[in-house]
Design an enzyme around this catalytic site. Sequence first.
Site, PDB file in Angstrom:
ATOM      1  N   PRO A  65       0.257  -3.210   6.827  1.00  0.00           N
ATOM      2  CA  PRO A  65       1.104  -2.025   6.826  1.00  0.00           C
ATOM      3  C   PRO A  65       0.604  -1.067   5.748  1.00  0.00           C
ATOM      4  O   PRO A  65       0.236  -1.500   4.658  1.00  0.00           O
ATOM      5  CB  PRO A  65       2.497  -2.561   6.497  1.00  0.00           C
ATOM      6  CG  PRO A  65       2.365  -4.009   6.244  1.00  0.00           C
ATOM      7  CD  PRO A  65       0.962  -4.420   6.466  1.00  0.00           C
ATOM      8  N   HIS A  66       0.552   0.224   6.089  1.00  0.00           N
ATOM      9  CA  HIS A  66       0.014   1.202   5.138  1.00  0.00           C
ATOM     10  C   HIS A  66       0.680   2.552   5.340  1.00  0.00           C
ATOM     11  O   HIS A  66       0.969   2.942   6.465  1.00  0.00           O
ATOM     12  CB  HIS A  66      -1.497   1.327   5.282  1.00  0.00           C
ATOM     13  CG  HIS A  66      -1.947   1.654   6.676  1.00  0.00           C
ATOM     14  ND1 HIS A  66      -2.049   0.686   7.656  1.00  0.00           N
ATOM     15  CD2 HIS A  66      -2.285   2.816   7.256  1.00  0.00           C
ATOM     16  CE1 HIS A  66      -2.452   1.265   8.780  1.00  0.00           C
ATOM     17  NE2 HIS A  66      -2.594   2.554   8.566  1.00  0.00           N
ATOM     18  N   VAL A  67       0.945   3.217   4.225  1.00  0.00           N
ATOM     19  CA  VAL A  67       1.565   4.538   4.258  1.00  0.00           C
ATOM     20  C   VAL A  67       1.039   5.387   3.109  1.00  0.00           C
ATOM     21  O   VAL A  67       0.545   4.869   2.111  1.00  0.00           O
ATOM     22  CB  VAL A  67       3.115   4.476   4.172  1.00  0.00           C
ATOM     23  CG1 VAL A  67       3.700   3.787   5.390  1.00  0.00           C
ATOM     24  CG2 VAL A  67       3.585   3.801   2.904  1.00  0.00           C
TER      25      VAL A  67
END
Length: 154
Positions: A65-67
Amino acid sequence: MNIEDMLAPDAIIPRLAAEDKKQALYALAEKAGALTGATAGDIYAALLQRERLSSTSLGRGIAIPHVKLPAVTKITCLFARLERPIAFESHDGEPVDLLFFLLAPEHAGADHLKALARISRLVRDPATLEGLRSAKDVESLRSVLTKPLASHAA
């Protein structure tokens, strides 16, 4: 870009208890908020929005997960090994037990992609995956995560 440069000192969670994807993402958001100063709520909302686009699972029990967020000043990576694998809407249908969470500044285009590529290279190595799944504690996990990768140049 090295994992050591991105991995915060307290960013390894050797046994994350989560019943589902949302619980795991919320736990990562809380930990990332404590490490970066961004609010856990903003991080969690961004994670949910990103996952709605498509799952960040790579398959084989791994998700990244990446933001990107404006409140974040540097690329930060967290690693969590789940106590029990959870459904993650993976393309291969396999549950996820290893989570790499990458949080980046809003304008970290190329560096964000380099960080994702570095993690992707790391998890392609079967010995690394075995080490991450069998390590007993934070120090052992850090050792596996930061060990130099062997070159697979043709």
